[in-house]
Design a protein around this motif. Structure first.
Motif, short mmCIF file in Angstrom:
data_model
loop_
_atom_site.label_atom_id
_atom_site.label_comp_id
_atom_site.label_asym_id
_atom_site.label_seq_id
_atom_site.Cartn_x
_atom_site.Cartn_y
_atom_site.Cartn_z
N PHE A 163 -127.97 -46.53 59.37
CA PHE A 163 -127.83 -47.15 58.07
C PHE A 163 -128.79 -48.32 57.94
N SER A 164 -129.00 -48.77 56.71
CA SER A 164 -129.95 -49.85 56.45
C SER A 164 -129.34 -50.85 55.48
N LYS A 165 -130.13 -51.83 55.09
CA LYS A 165 -129.68 -52.84 54.13
C LYS A 165 -129.86 -52.32 52.70
N CYS A 166 -129.21 -53.01 51.76
CA CYS A 166 -129.37 -52.65 50.36
C CYS A 166 -129.51 -53.91 49.51
N VAL A 167 -130.12 -53.73 48.36
CA VAL A 167 -130.15 -54.79 47.35
C VAL A 167 -129.21 -54.40 46.23
N TYR A 168 -128.70 -55.39 45.51
CA TYR A 168 -127.81 -55.13 44.38
C TYR A 168 -128.57 -55.35 43.08
N ILE A 169 -128.39 -54.41 42.15
CA ILE A 169 -129.03 -54.52 40.85
C ILE A 169 -127.97 -54.38 39.76
N ASP A 185 -131.33 -52.85 35.94
CA ASP A 185 -132.20 -52.80 37.13
C ASP A 185 -132.64 -54.18 37.60
N LYS A 186 -132.02 -55.23 37.12
CA LYS A 186 -132.38 -56.59 37.53
C LYS A 186 -131.73 -56.90 38.87
N LEU A 187 -132.52 -57.46 39.77
CA LEU A 187 -132.01 -57.83 41.09
C LEU A 187 -130.97 -58.95 40.97
N ILE A 188 -129.79 -58.74 41.56
CA ILE A 188 -128.74 -59.76 41.50
C ILE A 188 -128.28 -60.20 42.89
N GLY A 189 -128.89 -59.68 43.94
CA GLY A 189 -128.51 -60.10 45.28
C GLY A 189 -128.87 -59.03 46.30
N GLY A 190 -128.39 -59.23 47.51
CA GLY A 190 -128.68 -58.27 48.57
C GLY A 190 -127.67 -58.36 49.69
N TRP A 191 -127.48 -57.25 50.36
CA TRP A 191 -126.58 -57.18 51.52
C TRP A 191 -127.41 -57.50 52.76
N GLU A 192 -127.21 -58.70 53.28
CA GLU A 192 -127.98 -59.13 54.45
C GLU A 192 -127.19 -60.20 55.21
N ASN A 237 -133.39 -50.19 51.97
CA ASN A 237 -133.73 -48.82 51.57
C ASN A 237 -132.93 -48.31 50.37
N VAL A 238 -131.97 -49.10 49.90
CA VAL A 238 -131.10 -48.66 48.81
C VAL A 238 -130.98 -49.74 47.75
N MET A 239 -131.01 -49.32 46.49
CA MET A 239 -130.69 -50.20 45.37
C MET A 239 -129.31 -49.81 44.86
N SER A 240 -128.32 -50.65 45.12
CA SER A 240 -126.93 -50.37 44.78
C SER A 240 -126.58 -51.08 43.47
N ARG A 241 -126.17 -50.30 42.49
CA ARG A 241 -125.95 -50.86 41.16
C ARG A 241 -124.53 -51.41 41.01
N ARG A 242 -124.43 -52.54 40.35
CA ARG A 242 -123.16 -53.16 40.02
C ARG A 242 -123.02 -53.21 38.50
N HIS A 243 -121.98 -52.54 37.99
CA HIS A 243 -121.76 -52.57 36.54
C HIS A 243 -120.28 -52.36 36.25
N SER A 244 -119.86 -52.68 35.04
CA SER A 244 -118.44 -52.74 34.69
C SER A 244 -117.76 -51.38 34.64
N GLU A 245 -118.52 -50.29 34.59
CA GLU A 245 -117.93 -48.96 34.47
C GLU A 245 -117.58 -48.34 35.82
N GLN A 246 -117.91 -49.01 36.90
CA GLN A 246 -117.63 -48.46 38.22
C GLN A 246 -116.14 -48.49 38.51
N GLY A 247 -115.63 -47.41 39.13
CA GLY A 247 -114.23 -47.38 39.52
C GLY A 247 -113.87 -48.48 40.49
#
Length: 296
Positions: free
Chosen positions: A120-126, A130-137, A211-221
């Motif tokens: 596995f690798s690290k991810c950034v949050y968008i 698609d705006k960068l809002i943070g990262g898992w590190e 290696n991953v862009m993980s999206r954060r939005h209000s519609e996610q379960g």
């Protein structure tokens, strides 16, 4: 040397806002020998129309299957795994994206490091735009991952909670076969429930890059506030899978004993302070464990 086939599985439900970018991130991979297996989980928007556009353009690499009705991510993932044929397998959510190096770097890691079955690798949050809002590190955690003979991420999965972004995992398909199906009853902790069982059977390495862009939005379960409660229930269920639990404890550096399981519960309860519902689930689960006959 011929590149080994990598299967990317993708469940999709009413994902018209983001799925085109998710698919495009697979098409744009440096690594070329991939297949994308998408399961439409009863979408009622333009999701299927968007997918079919790519299927027609890449008919030898992108495959679309359908659930008869909306059945949840676990059922869709199981359907996709059933149709996947690659030697390696990874899962990309329909609202996330891969960096173009995702498959090439992580396949290369596993090809060179025979002691591992998965990486596995690290991810950034968008955000939704698609705006960068943070990262898992997490610095301390990653520091431990880099240590020789590290017990991470098994320790974190056992004592704390989920230890990585599931979409950053790339593994031998045989490990998914051995782990079995995703559990539909795990609901908002589908991934955590699966990675607990997966970590018990697979040797997991860490690739130190994003290696991953993980999206954060209000519609996610996962944003409705129930994921932590279901994660607590998933851990309770795991404690009843004695063979898997013994293997996970050993990997985490613990003997499989009653004291270890109690310690894991107490560790989770400390981390759940301020989260009333999760703490209640853990407390009741620990009380039940302590009164059961035949436990470790």
């Amino acid at each position: 040397m011929q590149e080994k086939l990598v299967s990317v599985i993708m469940p999709a439900y009413n994902a018209e806002k983001y799925i085109e970018k998710a698919i495009a991130s697979i098409v744009g991979q440096e690594y070329k020998n991939w297949e994308l297996v998408i399961v439409n989980d009863g979408s009622t928007d333009r999701t299927v129309e968007i997918i079919e556009k790519y299927v027609s353009k890449y008919p030898q690499q992108i495959f679309l299957y359908h659930n008869e009705k909306n059945s949840g991510a676990a059922v869709a993932l199981n359907n996709a795994m059933h149709h996947a044929t690659g030697e390696y397998l990874c899962w990309l959510s329909a609202d996330d994206m891969y960096f173009e190096t995702m498959i090439s770097t992580q396949v290369d890691f596993l090809e060179k490091r025979e002691e591992y079955d998965a990486v596995f690798s690290k991810c950034v949050y968008i955000d939704k735009n698609d705006k960068l809002i943070g990262g898992w590190e997490p610095e301390d955690y990653i520091g431990r991952l880099k240590m020789p003979d590290s017990k991470e991420p098994y320790y974190s999965l056992l004592m704390i909670g989920n230890a990585f972004n599931g979409c950053s995992i790339l593994a031998k398909r045989s490990m998914f076969v051995e782990t079995g199906n995703f559990d539909p009853e795990a609901l908002y902790a589908t991934d955590y429930d699966y990675w607990l069982r997966f970590a018990a059977v697979a040797r997991i390495g860490y690739y130190d890059d994003f290696n991953v862009m993980s999206r954060r939005h209000s519609e996610q379960g996962s944003c409705i506030g129930e994921n932590e409660i279901y994660a607590a229930k998933a851990f309770e269920n795991m404690t009843r899978k004695k063979e898997l639990m013994e293997r996970l404890c050993k990997k985490a550096g613990y003997a499989y004993t009653r004291e270890t399981i109690v310690q894991a519960y107490l560790s989770r309860m400390i981390n759940a302070q301020g989260k009333e519902k999760e703490l209640l689930v853990l407390t009741r689960a620990l009380e039940a464990y302590l009164t059961e006959k035949g436990t470790v």
